[in-house]
Design a protein around this motif. Structure first.
Motif, short mmCIF file in Angstrom:
data_model
loop_
_atom_site.label_atom_id
_atom_site.label_comp_id
_atom_site.label_asym_id
_atom_site.label_seq_id
_atom_site.Cartn_x
_atom_site.Cartn_y
_atom_site.Cartn_z
N ARG A 29 39.92 -9.32 23.28
CA ARG A 29 39.76 -8.82 24.64
C ARG A 29 38.26 -8.68 24.89
O ARG A 29 37.57 -7.97 24.16
CB ARG A 29 40.48 -7.48 24.76
N VAL A 30 37.77 -9.38 25.93
CA VAL A 30 36.32 -9.41 26.19
C VAL A 30 36.02 -8.67 27.48
O VAL A 30 36.58 -8.99 28.53
CB VAL A 30 35.81 -10.87 26.32
N TRP A 31 35.16 -7.66 27.39
CA TRP A 31 34.60 -7.04 28.60
C TRP A 31 33.25 -7.71 28.82
O TRP A 31 32.35 -7.59 27.99
CB TRP A 31 34.45 -5.53 28.44
N GLN A 69 35.48 -19.97 13.76
CA GLN A 69 36.36 -19.36 14.75
C GLN A 69 36.88 -18.03 14.19
O GLN A 69 37.39 -17.97 13.08
CB GLN A 69 37.52 -20.29 15.09
N ILE A 70 36.69 -16.98 14.99
CA ILE A 70 37.05 -15.64 14.52
C ILE A 70 38.02 -15.01 15.51
O ILE A 70 37.76 -14.99 16.72
CB ILE A 70 35.80 -14.74 14.41
N GLY A 71 39.11 -14.50 15.00
CA GLY A 71 40.03 -13.73 15.84
C GLY A 71 40.35 -12.44 15.11
O GLY A 71 40.80 -12.47 13.97
N ILE A 72 40.04 -11.33 15.71
CA ILE A 72 40.34 -10.04 15.09
C ILE A 72 41.49 -9.42 15.88
O ILE A 72 41.31 -9.12 17.06
CB ILE A 72 39.10 -9.12 15.10
N PRO A 73 42.65 -9.26 15.28
CA PRO A 73 43.78 -8.71 16.03
C PRO A 73 43.39 -7.36 16.65
O PRO A 73 42.90 -6.48 15.94
CB PRO A 73 44.88 -8.54 14.98
N GLY A 74 43.54 -7.26 17.95
CA GLY A 74 43.20 -6.01 18.63
C GLY A 74 41.70 -5.86 18.88
O GLY A 74 41.26 -4.85 19.41
N LEU A 522 38.16 -0.50 23.02
CA LEU A 522 37.55 0.78 23.39
C LEU A 522 38.21 1.40 24.62
O LEU A 522 38.18 2.62 24.80
CB LEU A 522 36.04 0.61 23.66
N THR A 523 38.82 0.55 25.46
CA THR A 523 39.43 1.09 26.68
C THR A 523 40.83 1.65 26.41
O THR A 523 41.41 2.27 27.28
CB THR A 523 39.56 0.00 27.77
N ALA A 524 41.36 1.38 25.21
CA ALA A 524 42.75 1.78 24.94
C ALA A 524 42.85 2.97 24.00
O ALA A 524 43.94 3.40 23.65
CB ALA A 524 43.51 0.58 24.36
N ILE A 525 41.70 3.51 23.56
CA ILE A 525 41.75 4.63 22.60
C ILE A 525 41.30 5.92 23.29
O ILE A 525 40.69 5.88 24.35
CB ILE A 525 40.87 4.36 21.35
N ALA A 533 35.61 3.72 16.30
CA ALA A 533 35.72 2.25 16.36
C ALA A 533 34.69 1.63 15.42
O ALA A 533 33.58 2.14 15.28
CB ALA A 533 35.48 1.77 17.79
N ARG A 534 35.10 0.55 14.75
CA ARG A 534 34.21 -0.08 13.76
C ARG A 534 33.53 -1.31 14.35
O ARG A 534 34.18 -2.12 15.00
CB ARG A 534 35.07 -0.51 12.57
N VAL A 535 32.25 -1.45 14.10
CA VAL A 535 31.53 -2.66 14.52
C VAL A 535 31.80 -3.74 13.47
O VAL A 535 31.41 -3.61 12.32
CB VAL A 535 30.01 -2.40 14.65
#
Ligand SMILES: [Zn+2]
Length: 552
Positions: A29-31, A69-74, A522-525, A533-535
């Motif tokens: 999810r990209v802001w 290519q990187i996909g981090i679930p959530g 960050l918008t869902a916690i 939240a972890r970088v």
């Protein structure tokens, strides 16, 4: 053959230019910070530039055999955080100095200094520290007597966390040739015992004789402070800072890092307002630099701080009725230097904390802008901390940027009401009111004064909870802002604050590839768990500068 080869090359060039392959694609999810297109499902970058931001299919089309290519679930992607007010080198030095920030008793304060000095050679200075006497309610300011016996061989000059006062031990006072006969110093204050002896606490300009006695750091020491600062920034998702520099040697260290290929943080440098002429000369002869190392402007001071009772107020302090604070710089000099720096085309940013300091600075900005005529000058008030209701709309009306540090609200909120009355408390860190009045709010940490971590700043702006846990619903809760507004201040608006909005602050095709990936949305916690939240990944100028993706 040459003709065929030409056709082949042309076809290759054409196919590359129509579907360029990405070096890196991140899905999540990209802001974006781009109000025309605020949300996306992925980002593709090539070199130091963003190729595409869009839904996952659109960015996937940029994948090639060499694309990571990187996909981090959530996972959650934001533009790289910018921090528009840091003291980069002091922060870097503090990372390896004694840490007094959470020393919560005088005994602990002394114990930590004793332990730290044990690792030093005789004669080496102890600097930094960043202590907070508000942690010791009922105890007066520290006294050199607390530390003299554990620091017989080392000069000590340790700062309160606001940087507006410091404690010197007896050796440091001797090095600065200060004793009971030293007269008061304009723009500062020397704290004395009842018998006239110095306690070792020096405020604002009274710190200068000791600063002058501290050996200047070597190039190696500056390089290593910078390396530490850059690592720390990358680990927190910070890709750019505005640095309030103490001198050209800091900029020289940035250039050395760049020559080594080690510069991983974009730095806009603000020299001191008093040295505006040297900044102006450099601008003229060498130009402003580029988006890695830039000579951005100059930074001055009107007043001190609330914590040190040196912020310039229109009323006496409630807990120190003998004072309304002080001018750190004589009013005439502030006025004259701002005018001169503005004429030279420099961006001028000035520290003002008390309501009187803010009012006066807005007057000066107004009169300089009127006298010199229209220009995209972007005057900034650093801190803009205590505002009267009438001052709030003046920021938008004059186009002056309030440059604020939300973590300070969480910190000062513990004790501010003992210093100032209810009317001023209402206009303290007035994030909501400033935004509603149309001001362009920008955010920073003021690191070393506060932690560099933007998650803490976001949390403070959104919850306004104080560090002591006394205000779970928020201190002056009317001034809370939303997470998206706080993110905007840290990215889009911070880019504007340093004239970088044409290429940075947003995730958008053609913009610089500066972004952060968090492990959660960050918008869902819960807002008070933002700092959990972890970088996972920090990318600056297309280069991965922090990578936790493969680390379990
Ligand atoms: Zn500062």
């Amino acid at each position: 053959m040459p003709f065929l080869r030409l056709i082949f090359v042309l076809a290759l060039v054409l196919s590359c230019s129509t579907t360029p392959k990405a070096d890196l694609i991140v899905y999540g999810r990209v802001w974006t910070g781009d109000s025309a297109n605020p949300w996306a499902g992925g980002i593709a970058i090539r070199g130091d530039t963003i190729l595409a931001v869009g839904d996952s299919a659109a960015v996937a089309s940029h994948g090639g055999p060499d694309t990571r290519q990187i996909g981090i679930p959530g996972g959650f992607v934001t533009p790289g955080f910018m921090d528009d007010h840091v003291h980069l080198f002091t922060g870097g030095f503090q990372l390896t100095s004694v840490d007094l920030r959470d020393a919560d008793t005088p005994a602990e304060f002394t114990r930590r200094i004793k332990a730290f000095v044990g690792r030093l050679k005789p004669g080496e200075w102890v600097l930094g520290g960043v202590w907070d006497h508000e942690k010791w309610p009922g105890t007066p300011l520290p006294d050199r007597a607390w530390i003299d016996s554990v620091t017989p061989d080392n000069p000590v000059f340790i700062l309160r966390l606001d940087g507006h006062m410091a404690l010197a031990n007896t050796r440091a006072l001797a090095a600065a040739r200060m004793d009971r006969s030293t007269p008061e110093i304009p723009g500062g204050s020397i704290v004395r015992r009842a018998d006239g002896e110095l306690t070792g606490v020096l405020k604002d300009e009274a710190m200068n004789p000791v600063y002058a006695a501290i050996p200047t750091p070597s190039a190696e020491q500056l390089d290593s402070a910078l390396a530490g600062a850059m690592r720390h920034a990358a680990s927190l998702g910070v890709t750019a800072v505005a640095s309030m520099v103490t001198g050209w040697e800091e900029i020289a260290a940035l250039r050395r890092a760049r020559e080594r290929g080690a510069l991983s943080l974009r730095v806009a440098n603000y020299l001191t307002l008093a040295s505006w002429r040297s900044a102006a000369d450099s601008l003229k002869s060498a130009g402003p630099g580029d988006d890695w190392i830039r000579t951005a402007g100059v930074k001055g001071f009107v007043d001190g701080s609330l914590g040190s009772t040196t912020a310039l107020m229109s009323e006496p302090y409630r807990d120190a009725p003998g004072t309304r604070g002080l001018f750190v710089t004589p009013e005439d000099s502030i006025r004259q230097w701002i005018g001169a720096a503005d004429s030279a085309g420099l961006q001028v940013v000035v520290h003002a904390i008390g309501d009187r300091a803010n009012d006066l600075l807005l007057d000066i900005f107004d009169s300089v802008a009127t006298a010199h005529g229209a220009r995209d000058r972007r005057f900034r008030v650093e801190h803009a901390q205590h505002l009267r209701a009438a001052e709030i709309p003046r920021f938008a009306a004059l186009g002056v940027i309030p440059s604020m540090q939300p973590y300070h609200a969480a910190d000062d909120g513990r004790w501010a009401s003992k210093r100032i009355g209810p009317e001023l408390i209402r206009g303290t860190y007035a994030f909501r009111s400033l935004l509603d009045a149309g001001a362009r709010l920008i955010f920073g940490s003021d690191w070393y004064v506060a932690p560099l971590d933007p998650r803490l700043g976001l949390e403070a702006a959104v919850t306004r909870q104080t560090l002591d846990g006394v205000n779970p619903g928020g201190w002056v809760p009317e001034e809370k802002i939303t997470l998206e507004e706080a993110l905007r201040a840290y990215t889009v608006s911070n880019a504007y604050g340093v004239f970088a909005e044409a290429t940075r602050g947003m995730l958008k095709s053609g913009y610089r590839a500066d972004f952060v990936v968090f492990d959660r949305d960050l918008t869902a916690i819960a807002p008070d768990s933002l700092s959990d939240a972890r970088v996972m990944l920090t990318v600056a100028g297309g280069r991965i500068v922090w990578d936790q993706v493969k680390v379990p």
